[in-house]
Design a protein around this motif. Structure first.
Motif, mmCIF file in Angstrom:
data_model
loop_
_atom_site.group_PDB
_atom_site.id
_atom_site.type_symbol
_atom_site.label_atom_id
_atom_site.label_comp_id
_atom_site.label_asym_id
_atom_site.label_seq_id
_atom_site.Cartn_x
_atom_site.Cartn_y
_atom_site.Cartn_z
ATOM 1 N N MET A 287 1.011 -1.289 0.034
ATOM 2 C CA MET A 287 0.154 0.048 -0.047
ATOM 3 C C MET A 287 0.771 1.403 -0.004
ATOM 4 N N VAL A 288 1.988 1.309 0.803
ATOM 5 C CA VAL A 288 2.703 2.498 0.952
ATOM 6 C C VAL A 288 3.723 2.839 -0.532
ATOM 7 N N SER A 289 3.506 1.714 -1.492
ATOM 8 C CA SER A 289 4.181 2.144 -2.832
ATOM 9 C C SER A 289 3.272 3.108 -3.689
ATOM 10 N N PHE A 290 2.023 3.372 -3.244
ATOM 11 C CA PHE A 290 1.015 4.281 -3.875
ATOM 12 C C PHE A 290 1.209 5.595 -3.298
ATOM 13 N N ARG A 291 2.105 5.803 -2.288
ATOM 14 C CA ARG A 291 2.214 7.380 -2.176
ATOM 15 C C ARG A 291 2.604 8.160 -2.953
ATOM 16 N N GLY A 292 2.047 9.217 -2.913
ATOM 17 C CA GLY A 292 2.308 10.356 -3.930
ATOM 18 C C GLY A 292 1.616 10.144 -5.530
ATOM 19 N N GLU A 293 1.011 9.097 -5.789
ATOM 20 C CA GLU A 293 0.486 8.711 -7.040
ATOM 21 C C GLU A 293 -1.133 9.246 -6.887
ATOM 22 N N LYS A 294 -1.457 9.774 -8.211
ATOM 23 C CA LYS A 294 -2.816 10.322 -8.468
ATOM 24 C C LYS A 294 -3.786 9.324 -8.312
ATOM 25 N N ILE A 295 -4.978 9.578 -7.740
ATOM 26 C CA ILE A 295 -6.187 8.546 -7.776
ATOM 27 C C ILE A 295 -6.772 8.675 -9.107
ATOM 28 N N ARG A 296 -7.390 7.654 -9.261
ATOM 29 C CA ARG A 296 -8.372 7.356 -10.608
ATOM 30 C C ARG A 296 -9.493 8.519 -10.222
ATOM 31 N N LEU A 297 -9.703 9.054 -11.324
ATOM 32 C CA LEU A 297 -10.895 10.154 -10.917
ATOM 33 C C LEU A 297 -12.172 9.821 -12.084
ATOM 34 N N PRO A 298 -13.306 10.612 -11.699
ATOM 35 C CA PRO A 298 -14.505 10.162 -12.598
ATOM 36 C C PRO A 298 -14.153 10.978 -13.845
ATOM 37 N N ARG A 299 -15.036 10.331 -15.066
ATOM 38 C CA ARG A 299 -14.839 10.882 -16.321
ATOM 39 C C ARG A 299 -15.366 12.420 -16.454
ATOM 40 N N ASP A 300 -16.543 12.613 -15.752
ATOM 41 C CA ASP A 300 -17.090 13.962 -15.741
ATOM 42 C C ASP A 300 -16.694 14.785 -14.621
ATOM 43 N N GLN A 301 -16.116 15.799 -14.966
ATOM 44 C CA GLN A 301 -15.629 16.753 -14.132
ATOM 45 C C GLN A 301 -16.345 17.350 -13.335
ATOM 46 N N LYS A 302 -17.749 17.405 -13.374
ATOM 47 C CA LYS A 302 -18.641 17.943 -12.324
ATOM 48 C C LYS A 302 -18.736 16.884 -11.086
ATOM 49 N N PHE A 303 -18.300 15.661 -11.269
ATOM 50 C CA PHE A 303 -18.333 14.884 -9.804
ATOM 51 C C PHE A 303 -16.981 14.541 -9.409
ATOM 52 N N MET A 304 -16.104 15.491 -9.576
ATOM 53 C CA MET A 304 -14.863 15.247 -9.025
ATOM 54 C C MET A 304 -14.812 15.433 -7.456
ATOM 55 N N PRO A 305 -14.102 14.359 -6.875
ATOM 56 C CA PRO A 305 -14.223 14.550 -5.366
ATOM 57 C C PRO A 305 -13.869 16.051 -4.626
ATOM 58 N N SER A 306 -14.969 16.250 -3.694
ATOM 59 C CA SER A 306 -14.885 17.443 -2.782
ATOM 60 C C SER A 306 -13.419 17.773 -2.167
ATOM 61 N N ILE A 307 -12.831 18.906 -2.783
ATOM 62 C CA ILE A 307 -11.542 19.269 -2.015
ATOM 63 C C ILE A 307 -11.805 19.555 -0.533
ATOM 64 N N ASN A 308 -12.857 20.150 -0.404
ATOM 65 C CA ASN A 308 -13.328 20.617 1.128
ATOM 66 C C ASN A 308 -13.573 19.056 1.902
ATOM 67 N N GLY A 309 -14.074 18.180 1.379
ATOM 68 C CA GLY A 309 -14.258 16.958 1.851
ATOM 69 C C GLY A 309 -13.120 16.198 2.211
ATOM 70 N N LEU A 310 -12.159 16.043 1.101
ATOM 71 C CA LEU A 310 -10.943 15.409 1.341
ATOM 72 C C LEU A 310 -10.079 16.227 2.435
ATOM 73 N N GLN A 311 -9.896 17.443 2.502
ATOM 74 C CA GLN A 311 -9.502 18.345 3.537
ATOM 75 C C GLN A 311 -9.921 17.895 4.891
ATOM 76 N N TRP A 312 -11.174 17.840 4.999
ATOM 77 C CA TRP A 312 -11.713 17.476 6.187
ATOM 78 C C TRP A 312 -11.381 15.984 6.638
ATOM 79 N N HIS A 313 -11.378 15.131 5.711
ATOM 80 C CA HIS A 313 -10.772 13.943 6.262
ATOM 81 C C HIS A 313 -9.382 13.811 6.849
ATOM 82 N N ARG A 314 -8.551 14.446 6.061
ATOM 83 C CA ARG A 314 -7.107 14.560 6.261
ATOM 84 C C ARG A 314 -7.076 15.257 7.731
#
Length: 320
Positions: A287-314
């Motif tokens: 799992m640690v070998s994925f550090r720094g890699e970009k996640i796979r994202l939805p094809r439709d830009q309007k459904f990109m994961p919320s930056i605010n939500g990801l910040q809250w999670h971190r």
């Protein structure tokens, strides 16, 4: 011993053991549930003799309930799902960690409780085999209609052409998902359906692949190893907007929910140091070998994961 053939089950369906109220009349819950199960078998959504209390089944039940039931009985699929066991052809299988559970009193606890305790219901093997045959299946459906909803055959035929769960998904997709207030959560059936639709849509937005590792496995009957996960927990935020979703395989869903990794503003994987140890299987990546890699994202830009939500999670999990 009585032979369990088509005639046997036709009599069972015609004389279901239902509660008969002096003013409201016979409770319609059991026949509506059986009509719903027959539809899902017809659609190929039930292929094995296992009937979970799924969003698909609940939405189908609600479709028929709203159109067929004119009395003031309360809609609650958990009642027939549990109490149909009294008719001796419907059986409940409990989750392994609920081995001491019984159906006694369970029907009054609601949909969420039943889903947590009961893994699935099953039919008599003889009945399930009969329902695989289109000709015999339509005979039993006709018995249900004539016995419990006489004169409604045309309406039921029209309703059977509507895939209610797909309709809910289409509506949610147009809306981009939904958020709910506390009062909304009291309608357990609708929340389970819409939350199930959220999860299915999120997975489809990511092409059925885990955003973390790219795993994609789909069974012959459409079951998916990838989950539609919430970034900010639904139990706390009641947020079923698709920007609050990620498609994650079972392992990485669990790891995300327990703060083993986060995702930064550039959608790159952040894995804290010294939070866990691991030993990958031969031929697989740690799992640690994925550090720094970009996640796979939805094809439709309007459904990109919320930056605010990801910040809250971190922040919640102190992931730097």
């Amino acid at each position: 011993m009585m032979r369990k053939d088509l005639q046997y089950y036709a009599k069972k369906f015609a004389k279901l053991n239902v509660n008969r109220h002096r003013e409201r009349g016979p409770a319609p819950h059991k026949p509506v549930l059986l009509i719903s199960v027959i539809e899902l078998i017809e659609q190929g959504k039930i292929r094995r003799n296992q009937v979970p209390l799924s969003p698909e089944l609940i939405s189908t039940f609600l479709k028929y309930w709203r159109s067929l039931v004119i009395t003031d009985h309360r809609s609650d699929i958990s009642l027939p799902f549990v109490h149909l066991t009294g008719d001796k052809f419907w059986h409940l299988s409990f989750y392994p960690d609920s081995e001491t559970a019984t159906s006694k009193g369970l029907g009054s606890k609601g949909v969420t409780a039943v889903r947590r305790i009961v893994e699935y219901a099953s039919l008599d093997p003889e009945l399930f085999k009969i329902l695989q045959d289109p000709g015999q299946r339509v005979i039993l459906l006709r018995v249900l209609i004539d016995s419990w909803f006489s004169g409604e055959s045309s309406k039921i035929e029209q309703l059977s052409l509507i895939d209610e769960f797909e309709s809910v998904k289409s509506q949610l997709l147009r809306e981009g998902g939904a958020t709910y207030n506390v009062d909304d959560l009291k309608d357990e059936e609708n929340i389970v359906v819409r939350n199930g639709a959220f999860r299915k849509i999120v997975v489809s937005l990511y092409d059925q692949r885990c955003a973390f590792c790219g795993l994609r496995i789909i069974s012959a009957d459409g079951q998916d190893i990838v989950d539609g996960a919430h970034i900010k927990p639904f139990s706390e935020f009641r947020d079923d907007r698709f920007v609050n979703g990620l498609a994650l395989c079972k392992n990485h869903h669990w790891a995300f929910d327990h703060g083993w990794f986060g995702i930064d503003e550039d959608y790159r994987i952040v894995i804290p140091r010294d939070r866990f140890t691991e030993e990958a299987a031969v031929g697989s990546r740690e799992m640690v070998s994925f550090r720094g890699e970009k996640i796979r994202l939805p094809r439709d830009q309007k459904f990109m994961p919320s930056i605010n939500g990801l910040q809250w999670h971190r922040k919640k999990w102190r992931i730097a």
